[in-house]
Design a protein around this motif. Structure first.
Motif, PDB file in Angstrom:
ATOM      1  N   ILE A  39       0.784  -1.072   0.041  1.00  0.00           N
ATOM      2  CA  ILE A  39       0.111  -0.223  -0.046  1.00  0.00           C
ATOM      3  C   ILE A  39       0.957   1.272   0.075  1.00  0.00           C
ATOM      4  O   ILE A  39       0.620   2.344  -0.753  1.00  0.00           O
ATOM      5  N   THR A  40       1.958   1.419   0.747  1.00  0.00           N
ATOM      6  CA  THR A  40       2.829   2.423   0.905  1.00  0.00           C
ATOM      7  C   THR A  40       3.499   2.493  -0.662  1.00  0.00           C
ATOM      8  O   THR A  40       3.613   3.532  -0.694  1.00  0.00           O
ATOM      9  N   ALA A  41       3.861   1.439  -1.243  1.00  0.00           N
ATOM     10  CA  ALA A  41       4.433   1.856  -2.456  1.00  0.00           C
ATOM     11  C   ALA A  41       3.499   2.315  -3.483  1.00  0.00           C
ATOM     12  O   ALA A  41       4.074   2.950  -4.277  1.00  0.00           O
ATOM     13  N   ARG A  42       2.290   1.892  -3.194  1.00  0.00           N
ATOM     14  CA  ARG A  42       1.167   2.528  -4.329  1.00  0.00           C
ATOM     15  C   ARG A  42       1.229   3.892  -3.711  1.00  0.00           C
ATOM     16  O   ARG A  42       0.874   4.713  -4.910  1.00  0.00           O
ATOM     17  N   LEU A  43       1.105   4.169  -2.858  1.00  0.00           N
ATOM     18  CA  LEU A  43       0.991   5.645  -2.320  1.00  0.00           C
ATOM     19  C   LEU A  43       2.044   6.589  -3.012  1.00  0.00           C
ATOM     20  O   LEU A  43       2.111   7.615  -3.617  1.00  0.00           O
ATOM     21  N   SER A  44       3.470   5.907  -2.937  1.00  0.00           N
ATOM     22  CA  SER A  44       4.662   6.536  -3.193  1.00  0.00           C
ATOM     23  C   SER A  44       4.582   6.814  -4.606  1.00  0.00           C
ATOM     24  O   SER A  44       5.130   7.927  -5.366  1.00  0.00           O
ATOM     25  N   ALA A  45       4.060   5.699  -5.591  1.00  0.00           N
ATOM     26  CA  ALA A  45       3.876   5.994  -6.937  1.00  0.00           C
ATOM     27  C   ALA A  45       2.952   6.854  -7.434  1.00  0.00           C
ATOM     28  O   ALA A  45       2.951   7.473  -8.440  1.00  0.00           O
ATOM     29  N   MET A  46       2.105   7.308  -6.625  1.00  0.00           N
ATOM     30  CA  MET A  46       1.154   8.281  -6.659  1.00  0.00           C
ATOM     31  C   MET A  46       1.731   9.784  -6.696  1.00  0.00           C
ATOM     32  O   MET A  46       0.869  10.796  -6.756  1.00  0.00           O
ATOM     33  N   GLY A  47       2.973   9.613  -5.953  1.00  0.00           N
ATOM     34  CA  GLY A  47       3.457  10.867  -5.653  1.00  0.00           C
ATOM     35  C   GLY A  47       3.099  11.507  -4.096  1.00  0.00           C
ATOM     36  O   GLY A  47       3.538  12.612  -3.810  1.00  0.00           O
ATOM     37  N   VAL A  48       2.799  10.356  -3.418  1.00  0.00           N
ATOM     38  CA  VAL A  48       2.312  10.797  -2.067  1.00  0.00           C
ATOM     39  C   VAL A  48       3.378  10.159  -0.882  1.00  0.00           C
ATOM     40  O   VAL A  48       3.413   9.267  -1.019  1.00  0.00           O
ATOM     41  N   ASP A  49       3.505  11.150  -0.020  1.00  0.00           N
ATOM     42  CA  ASP A  49       4.470  10.717   1.166  1.00  0.00           C
ATOM     43  C   ASP A  49       3.454   9.725   1.931  1.00  0.00           C
ATOM     44  O   ASP A  49       2.523  10.338   2.560  1.00  0.00           O
ATOM     45  N   PRO A  50       3.907   8.397   2.109  1.00  0.00           N
ATOM     46  CA  PRO A  50       3.120   7.447   2.983  1.00  0.00           C
ATOM     47  C   PRO A  50       2.856   7.916   4.462  1.00  0.00           C
ATOM     48  O   PRO A  50       1.851   7.963   4.862  1.00  0.00           O
ATOM     49  N   GLU A  51       3.770   8.591   4.827  1.00  0.00           N
ATOM     50  CA  GLU A  51       3.722   9.027   6.137  1.00  0.00           C
ATOM     51  C   GLU A  51       2.603  10.202   6.465  1.00  0.00           C
ATOM     52  O   GLU A  51       1.775  10.042   7.414  1.00  0.00           O
ATOM     53  N   GLU A  52       2.639  10.977   5.547  1.00  0.00           N
ATOM     54  CA  GLU A  52       1.457  12.025   5.358  1.00  0.00           C
ATOM     55  C   GLU A  52       0.207  11.517   5.280  1.00  0.00           C
ATOM     56  O   GLU A  52      -0.623  12.325   5.979  1.00  0.00           O
ATOM     57  N   ALA A  53       0.091  10.605   4.558  1.00  0.00           N
ATOM     58  CA  ALA A  53      -1.126   9.964   4.191  1.00  0.00           C
ATOM     59  C   ALA A  53      -1.868   9.267   5.284  1.00  0.00           C
ATOM     60  O   ALA A  53      -3.195   9.152   5.602  1.00  0.00           O
ATOM     61  N   MET A  54      -0.974   8.753   6.268  1.00  0.00           N
ATOM     62  CA  MET A  54      -1.452   7.902   7.434  1.00  0.00           C
ATOM     63  C   MET A  54      -1.600   8.987   8.500  1.00  0.00           C
ATOM     64  O   MET A  54      -2.290   8.484   9.387  1.00  0.00           O
ATOM     65  N   ARG A  55      -0.844   9.981   8.572  1.00  0.00           N
ATOM     66  CA  ARG A  55      -0.759  10.522   9.849  1.00  0.00           C
ATOM     67  C   ARG A  55      -2.426  11.130  10.213  1.00  0.00           C
ATOM     68  O   ARG A  55      -2.721  11.074  11.365  1.00  0.00           O
ATOM     69  N   PRO A  56      -3.187  11.469   9.387  1.00  0.00           N
ATOM     70  CA  PRO A  56      -4.770  11.957   9.825  1.00  0.00           C
ATOM     71  C   PRO A  56      -5.491  10.728  10.537  1.00  0.00           C
ATOM     72  O   PRO A  56      -6.325  10.852  11.093  1.00  0.00           O
TER      73      PRO A  56
END
Length: 239
Positions: A76-93
């Motif tokens: 999942i975090t690899a997919r987020l990275s591929a979208m140009g999204v920082d996985p930690e930023e996506a998870m933090r909320p």
């Protein structure tokens, strides 16, 4: 984690048109973010619980399941990275609410830990599948792969059945614990849905009006509750 039949849904054409743009990308970021943090939390929980296993076989089994959860987290975090999204930023909320859920549902012993994994992982899978069935083909494919690799449900079900057969006195305690867990888990799922107001536009081609979102949330909650009751029946417990 998808049924793969969203082309048969009456809202499929409307939903397909919404599989692009900033709103959809924000939704995917949130969706992958909450799943990633859930998988990371499951890895930590199972790794910790394994230490208290009554047998070495149980310890090894939970360890294997923990590794599987971490593998899902990495996908999942690899997919987020591929979208140009920082996985930690996506998870933090989602970190505070997920952590609070686990704080409210601390198991008293290994058997309650086993039940917690069984209940919460299954409800999470149902929740993700219900939402993912409305998403784009690439995202559906990712969830299908995760679901195909999933082994924890049957393994945990089998071990709980063994425990209940060995000690029938566990039944009333685990049934009560299961009811508490499902209540907390459904509240958590509703919070995630309602806090993301644009979800209505993705789930229904009528637009993100409050009534439509509320109806979808109630329908999904009912579906999750029915599925939970069926799983408790497989254990011979009352939901």
């Amino acid at each position: 984690m998808t049924n793969g039949h969203h082309s048969d849904h009456p809202a499929a054409s409307g939903a397909a048109a919404q599989h692009s743009g900033d709103t959809y990308q924000r939704f995917l970021t949130d969706f992958f973010g909450v799943i990633a943090y859930g998988e990371l939390s499951a890895f930590e929980r199972m790794s910790s619980d394994a230490r208290f296993s009554p047998t070495l076989h149980d310890r090894a089994t939970l360890g294997r399941l923990a590794v599987q959860e971490y593998a899902h987290f990495e996908l999942i975090t690899a997919r987020l990275s591929a979208m140009g999204v920082d996985p930690e930023e996506a998870m933090r909320p989602f970190q505070a609410s997920v952590d609070a859920f686990h704080d409210r549902t601390r198991p008293a012993d290994w058997y309650e830990s086993l039940m917690k994994s069984f209940v919460t992982d299954a409800i999470s899978d149902d929740f993700y599948q219900a939402v993912a069935s409305r998403l784009d083909a690439e995202t559906n494919s990712l969830f299908q792969g995760l679901k195909a690799a999933e082994q924890s449900g049957e393994i945990l079900l089998g071990r709980l059945r063994e425990a209940l057969a060995d000690d029938p006195r566990l039944a009333s305690r685990l049934a009560l614990w299961g009811r508490r867990l499902v209540g907390e888990a459904l509240t958590q799922a509703q919070r995630v849905l309602m806090e993301r107001a644009f979800l209505g536009g993705l789930l229904d081609d009528q637009g993100p009006d409050a009534g439509s979102v509320d109806a979808k949330v109630k329908s999904l909650t009912a579906q999750l509750t029915r599925n939970h009751s069926k799983r408790m029946s497989l254990l011979g417990l009352t939901a």
